[in-house]
Design a protein around this motif. Structure first.
Motif, PDB file in Angstrom:
ATOM      1  N   GLY A  52       0.834  -1.188   0.000  1.00  0.00           N
ATOM      2  CA  GLY A  52       0.000   0.000   0.000  1.00  0.00           C
ATOM      3  C   GLY A  52       0.874   1.244   0.000  1.00  0.00           C
ATOM      4  N   TYR A  53       0.239   2.406  -0.214  1.00  0.00           N
ATOM      5  CA  TYR A  53       1.000   3.623  -0.462  1.00  0.00           C
ATOM      6  C   TYR A  53       0.378   4.839   0.221  1.00  0.00           C
ATOM      7  N   ILE A  54       1.262   5.764   0.609  1.00  0.00           N
ATOM      8  CA  ILE A  54       0.860   7.126   0.953  1.00  0.00           C
ATOM      9  C   ILE A  54       1.689   8.040   0.069  1.00  0.00           C
ATOM     10  N   PHE A  55       1.021   8.907  -0.669  1.00  0.00           N
ATOM     11  CA  PHE A  55       1.680   9.893  -1.515  1.00  0.00           C
ATOM     12  C   PHE A  55       1.491  11.264  -0.858  1.00  0.00           C
ATOM     13  N   CYS A  56       2.589  12.002  -0.696  1.00  0.00           N
ATOM     14  CA  CYS A  56       2.525  13.296  -0.012  1.00  0.00           C
ATOM     15  C   CYS A  56       3.354  14.323  -0.769  1.00  0.00           C
ATOM     16  N   ALA A  57       2.720  15.416  -1.151  1.00  0.00           N
ATOM     17  CA  ALA A  57       3.425  16.441  -1.923  1.00  0.00           C
ATOM     18  C   ALA A  57       2.737  17.784  -1.758  1.00  0.00           C
ATOM     19  N   PRO A  58       3.450  18.846  -2.072  1.00  0.00           N
ATOM     20  CA  PRO A  58       2.811  20.165  -2.075  1.00  0.00           C
ATOM     21  C   PRO A  58       2.037  20.385  -3.376  1.00  0.00           C
ATOM     22  N   GLU A  59       1.117  21.314  -3.292  1.00  0.00           N
ATOM     23  CA  GLU A  59       0.485  21.811  -4.503  1.00  0.00           C
ATOM     24  C   GLU A  59       1.220  23.083  -4.888  1.00  0.00           C
ATOM     25  N   ASN A  60       1.738  23.114  -6.102  1.00  0.00           N
ATOM     26  CA  ASN A  60       2.446  24.281  -6.626  1.00  0.00           C
ATOM     27  C   ASN A  60       1.695  24.806  -7.846  1.00  0.00           C
ATOM     28  N   GLU A 112      -8.571   3.952  -3.109  1.00  0.00           N
ATOM     29  CA  GLU A 112      -8.461   4.998  -2.093  1.00  0.00           C
ATOM     30  C   GLU A 112      -9.143   4.499  -0.822  1.00  0.00           C
ATOM     31  N   VAL A 113      -8.397   4.471   0.289  1.00  0.00           N
ATOM     32  CA  VAL A 113      -8.958   3.927   1.527  1.00  0.00           C
ATOM     33  C   VAL A 113      -9.118   4.978   2.627  1.00  0.00           C
ATOM     34  N   ALA A 155      -0.686  15.686  13.889  1.00  0.00           N
ATOM     35  CA  ALA A 155      -1.440  14.578  14.485  1.00  0.00           C
ATOM     36  C   ALA A 155      -2.367  13.935  13.449  1.00  0.00           C
ATOM     37  N   LEU A 156      -2.952  14.750  12.570  1.00  0.00           N
ATOM     38  CA  LEU A 156      -3.794  14.220  11.494  1.00  0.00           C
ATOM     39  C   LEU A 156      -2.971  13.360  10.531  1.00  0.00           C
ATOM     40  N   CYS A 157      -1.741  13.787  10.267  1.00  0.00           N
ATOM     41  CA  CYS A 157      -0.842  13.016   9.397  1.00  0.00           C
ATOM     42  C   CYS A 157      -0.472  11.689  10.050  1.00  0.00           C
ATOM     43  N   ARG A 158      -0.226  11.730  11.350  1.00  0.00           N
ATOM     44  CA  ARG A 158       0.059  10.476  12.072  1.00  0.00           C
ATOM     45  C   ARG A 158      -1.143   9.533  11.989  1.00  0.00           C
ATOM     46  N   ASP A 159      -2.352  10.095  12.084  1.00  0.00           N
ATOM     47  CA  ASP A 159      -3.557   9.269  11.961  1.00  0.00           C
ATOM     48  C   ASP A 159      -3.616   8.573  10.604  1.00  0.00           C
ATOM     49  N   VAL A 160      -3.261   9.295   9.546  1.00  0.00           N
ATOM     50  CA  VAL A 160      -3.249   8.697   8.204  1.00  0.00           C
ATOM     51  C   VAL A 160      -2.251   7.544   8.153  1.00  0.00           C
ATOM     52  N   GLY A 161      -1.034   7.786   8.652  1.00  0.00           N
ATOM     53  CA  GLY A 161      -0.012   6.742   8.632  1.00  0.00           C
ATOM     54  C   GLY A 161      -0.394   5.532   9.455  1.00  0.00           C
ATOM     55  N   LEU A 162      -0.892   5.755  10.662  1.00  0.00           N
ATOM     56  CA  LEU A 162      -1.272   4.651  11.539  1.00  0.00           C
ATOM     57  C   LEU A 162      -2.426   3.852  10.952  1.00  0.00           C
ATOM     58  N   ALA A 163      -3.450   4.537  10.458  1.00  0.00           N
ATOM     59  CA  ALA A 163      -4.604   3.845   9.890  1.00  0.00           C
ATOM     60  C   ALA A 163      -4.214   3.021   8.659  1.00  0.00           C
ATOM     61  N   MET A 164      -3.378   3.595   7.810  1.00  0.00           N
ATOM     62  CA  MET A 164      -2.957   2.867   6.617  1.00  0.00           C
ATOM     63  C   MET A 164      -2.151   1.623   7.002  1.00  0.00           C
ATOM     64  N   ALA A 165      -1.178   1.797   7.893  1.00  0.00           N
ATOM     65  CA  ALA A 165      -0.319   0.672   8.271  1.00  0.00           C
ATOM     66  C   ALA A 165      -1.115  -0.401   9.012  1.00  0.00           C
ATOM     67  N   ALA A 166      -1.978   0.000   9.937  1.00  0.00           N
ATOM     68  CA  ALA A 166      -2.771  -0.970  10.689  1.00  0.00           C
ATOM     69  C   ALA A 166      -3.715  -1.720   9.756  1.00  0.00           C
ATOM     70  N   GLY A 167      -4.348  -0.988   8.848  1.00  0.00           N
ATOM     71  CA  GLY A 167      -5.245  -1.636   7.887  1.00  0.00           C
ATOM     72  C   GLY A 167      -4.519  -2.648   7.010  1.00  0.00           C
ATOM     73  N   LEU A 168      -3.327  -2.283   6.559  1.00  0.00           N
ATOM     74  CA  LEU A 168      -2.519  -3.217   5.766  1.00  0.00           C
ATOM     75  C   LEU A 168      -2.152  -4.442   6.579  1.00  0.00           C
ATOM     76  N   ASN A 169      -1.705  -4.198   7.812  1.00  0.00           N
ATOM     77  CA  ASN A 169      -1.265  -5.292   8.666  1.00  0.00           C
ATOM     78  C   ASN A 169      -2.401  -6.248   9.008  1.00  0.00           C
ATOM     79  N   MET A 170      -3.611  -5.719   9.177  1.00  0.00           N
ATOM     80  CA  MET A 170      -4.760  -6.556   9.489  1.00  0.00           C
ATOM     81  C   MET A 170      -5.426  -7.154   8.253  1.00  0.00           C
ATOM     82  N   GLY A 171      -5.003  -6.702   7.077  1.00  0.00           N
ATOM     83  CA  GLY A 171      -5.579  -7.228   5.846  1.00  0.00           C
ATOM     84  C   GLY A 171      -6.976  -6.726   5.541  1.00  0.00           C
ATOM     85  N   VAL A 172      -7.342  -5.552   6.074  1.00  0.00           N
ATOM     86  CA  VAL A 172      -8.706  -5.054   5.847  1.00  0.00           C
ATOM     87  C   VAL A 172      -8.874  -4.361   4.505  1.00  0.00           C
ATOM     88  N   PHE A 173      -7.770  -4.058   3.828  1.00  0.00           N
ATOM     89  CA  PHE A 173      -7.875  -3.407   2.524  1.00  0.00           C
ATOM     90  C   PHE A 173      -7.879  -4.469   1.463  1.00  0.00           C
TER      91      PHE A 173
END
Length: 161
Positions: free
Chosen positions: A50-58, A114-115, A143-161
């Motif tokens: 799974g992936y998280i893509f993070c970039a600025p808007e220019n 998109e999850v 803290a919101l960014c940490r939530d994204v990372g934790l939710a993505m990693a936990a979901g991957l680890n549990m196989g819910v995606f």
């Protein structure tokens, strides 16, 4: 263990801080690969679950270095990463919506799933000096960014995606 790839680009530090926060939270739940867009490639996408893509808007568009990552990787992985989950985070001065749309369109072409809703952190930088200045993302937004990372990693680890 599930593998999460976080690909980011940052010129003034905002997106880097966001990606670092997501990665720090994800590391306890999944093997987390953390790469800048100019150093990530197709092989990284193929290794990840799974992936998280993070970039600025220019200039109302996804940052050029991030677009280059997608350009270099698009065809080499096309048809080989379908169905994998992704989330995205954007650091913007005022809006961020167009960068979100562009990344979502690329992900749609890859048939990614998109999850999480896109996270847009707005710095409200409007003058040339503010736009080019080093950014400091407030803790409540990190803290919101940490939530994204934790939710993505936990979901991957549990196989819910």
């Amino acid at each position: 263990m599930a593998v999460l790839l976080i690909v980011y680009y940052s010129r003034t530090g905002g997106s880097r801080q966001m990606a670092e926060a997501a990665a720090a939270a994800a590391k306890g739940e999944a093997l987390t690969i953390f790469k800048t867009a100019d150093h990530a490639g197709p092989e990284d996408l193929l290794k990840a679950d799974g992936y998280i893509f993070c970039a600025p808007e220019n200039l109302a568009a996804i940052a050029g270095v991030m677009k280059d990552f997608f350009d270099r990787c698009y065809y080499p992985v096309l048809g080989r990463i379908e169905g994998r989950p992704y989330a995205q985070m954007v650091c913007a001065g005022s809006d961020g919506e167009n960068a979100v749309r562009q990344t979502a369109r690329i992900a749609q072409g890859w048939r990614l799933k998109e999850v999480q809703p896109p996270l847009i952190i707005c710095t409200h930088a409007q003058t040339p000096e503010e736009i080019l200045a080093e950014k400091t993302i407030p803790e409540e937004q990190l803290a919101l960014c940490r939530d994204v990372g934790l939710a993505m990693a936990a979901g991957l680890n549990m196989g819910v995606f």
